[in-house]
Design a protein around this motif. Structure first.
Motif, PDB file in Angstrom:
ATOM      1  N   ASN A 212       3.852  71.578  71.328  1.00 36.23           N
ATOM      2  CA  ASN A 212       5.213  71.421  71.843  1.00 36.23           C
ATOM      3  C   ASN A 212       5.966  70.323  71.105  1.00 36.23           C
ATOM      4  O   ASN A 212       7.141  70.465  70.751  1.00 36.23           O
ATOM      5  N   SER A 213       5.263  69.206  70.890  1.00 33.82           N
ATOM      6  CA  SER A 213       5.873  68.070  70.205  1.00 33.82           C
ATOM      7  C   SER A 213       6.246  68.429  68.777  1.00 33.82           C
ATOM      8  O   SER A 213       7.329  68.097  68.297  1.00 33.82           O
ATOM      9  N   GLN A 216       9.234  70.776  68.748  1.00 32.97           N
ATOM     10  CA  GLN A 216      10.476  70.060  69.027  1.00 32.97           C
ATOM     11  C   GLN A 216      10.952  69.283  67.792  1.00 32.97           C
ATOM     12  O   GLN A 216      12.130  69.249  67.476  1.00 32.97           O
ATOM     13  N   LYS A 217       9.975  68.689  67.092  1.00 31.98           N
ATOM     14  CA  LYS A 217      10.309  67.933  65.871  1.00 31.98           C
ATOM     15  C   LYS A 217      10.887  68.867  64.823  1.00 31.98           C
ATOM     16  O   LYS A 217      11.885  68.549  64.154  1.00 31.98           O
ATOM     17  N   PHE A 219      12.342  71.700  65.416  1.00 33.53           N
ATOM     18  CA  PHE A 219      13.620  72.155  65.960  1.00 33.53           C
ATOM     19  C   PHE A 219      14.728  71.154  65.628  1.00 33.53           C
ATOM     20  O   PHE A 219      15.817  71.517  65.199  1.00 33.53           O
ATOM     21  N   ASP A 220      14.411  69.870  65.805  1.00 29.93           N
ATOM     22  CA  ASP A 220      15.380  68.805  65.516  1.00 29.93           C
ATOM     23  C   ASP A 220      15.696  68.739  64.014  1.00 29.93           C
ATOM     24  O   ASP A 220      16.842  68.558  63.621  1.00 29.93           O
TER      25      ASP A 220
END
Length: 226
Positions: A212-213, A216-217, A219-220
């Protein structure tokens, strides 16, 4: 890259060679693979490559779009779905292994943990990835459930591909995951199915958080598209 040998079926060899290249990121997620180019690079016929591609499609490592084949490129939801399946499958694997594991297999797990710690101390992420795979493989085989082992191999190939080529799991998580392995091993050694399931669930949940982390990274970094 492995070389073609005369004593193995050609399509099987090409399958393993191309699969290894996909797993190691030599073919990128979403990259189009062309029969003629792969055949020329390996010195085999297009028919041989076609059969190997058919096998890789069954593994879901190649995806057909119209008349072309592309390397599997899962989206964020695909990745989370796979990790959720892994959690259920490996929990059952741990439960059955606690009931069926042999002393020899316990010795193998203990040796793998020791080698994993050595790889960590040497900052050898490649070896650690191999030992991590061996640890989970050994538990799956210890379940003695053929259907589970077959399902595990399908899911595991995708997990390894995602970990190596998409998420590129962070090295700082490795030491924690080795500690998890040790807790799972102790539960198996005690022949305690409930504890083995609990420790395996915790372990996979931790891997899911890492996924997940990383998602998200990514994605950013891509400005909100994945």
């Amino acid at each position: 890259m492995r070389e073609i040998k005369k004593n193995e079926p050609l399509h099987s060899q090409v399958y393993h060679i191309v699969k290894e290249m996909i797993m190691e990121g030599k073919y990128q997620p979403g990259e189009r693979l062309v029969e003629t180019k792969v055949a020329e690079s390996l010195g085999v016929s297009r028919g041989t490559v076609r059969e190997a591609f058919r096998m890789l499609t069954k593994d879901d490592l190649l995806v057909q779009k119209d008349n072309s084949l592309f390397v599997y490129d899962p989206n964020a939801q695909d990745i989370l779905d796979i990790y959720e399946c892994r959690k259920s499958l490996e929990s059952l694997s741990a439960k059955l292994a606690a009931q069926n594991i042999t002393d020899e297999q316990l010795d193998q797990l203990e040796c793998i943990i020791k080698e994993s710690k050595e790889a960590l101390s040497n900052n050898d992420t490649h070896k650690h990835t191999i030992f991590n795979q061996q640890f989970h493989d050994t538990i799956a085989f210890s379940s003695r459930n053929k259907q589970l082992i077959n399902l595990f191999e399908v899911i595991n190939a995708k997990v390894l591909y995602i970990r190596n080529c998409i998420l590129k799991e962070r090295t700082e998580s490795f030491s924690v995951l080795v500690d998890d392995h040790e807790q799972i091993f102790l539960a198996l050694k005690d022949r305690n199915p409930e504890k083995a399931v609990e420790k395996m669930n915790n372990h996979i949940q931790r891997s899911l958080k890492v996924a997940n982390s990383a998602l998200q990274k990514e994605f950013d970094n891509t400005g909100g598209s994945l």
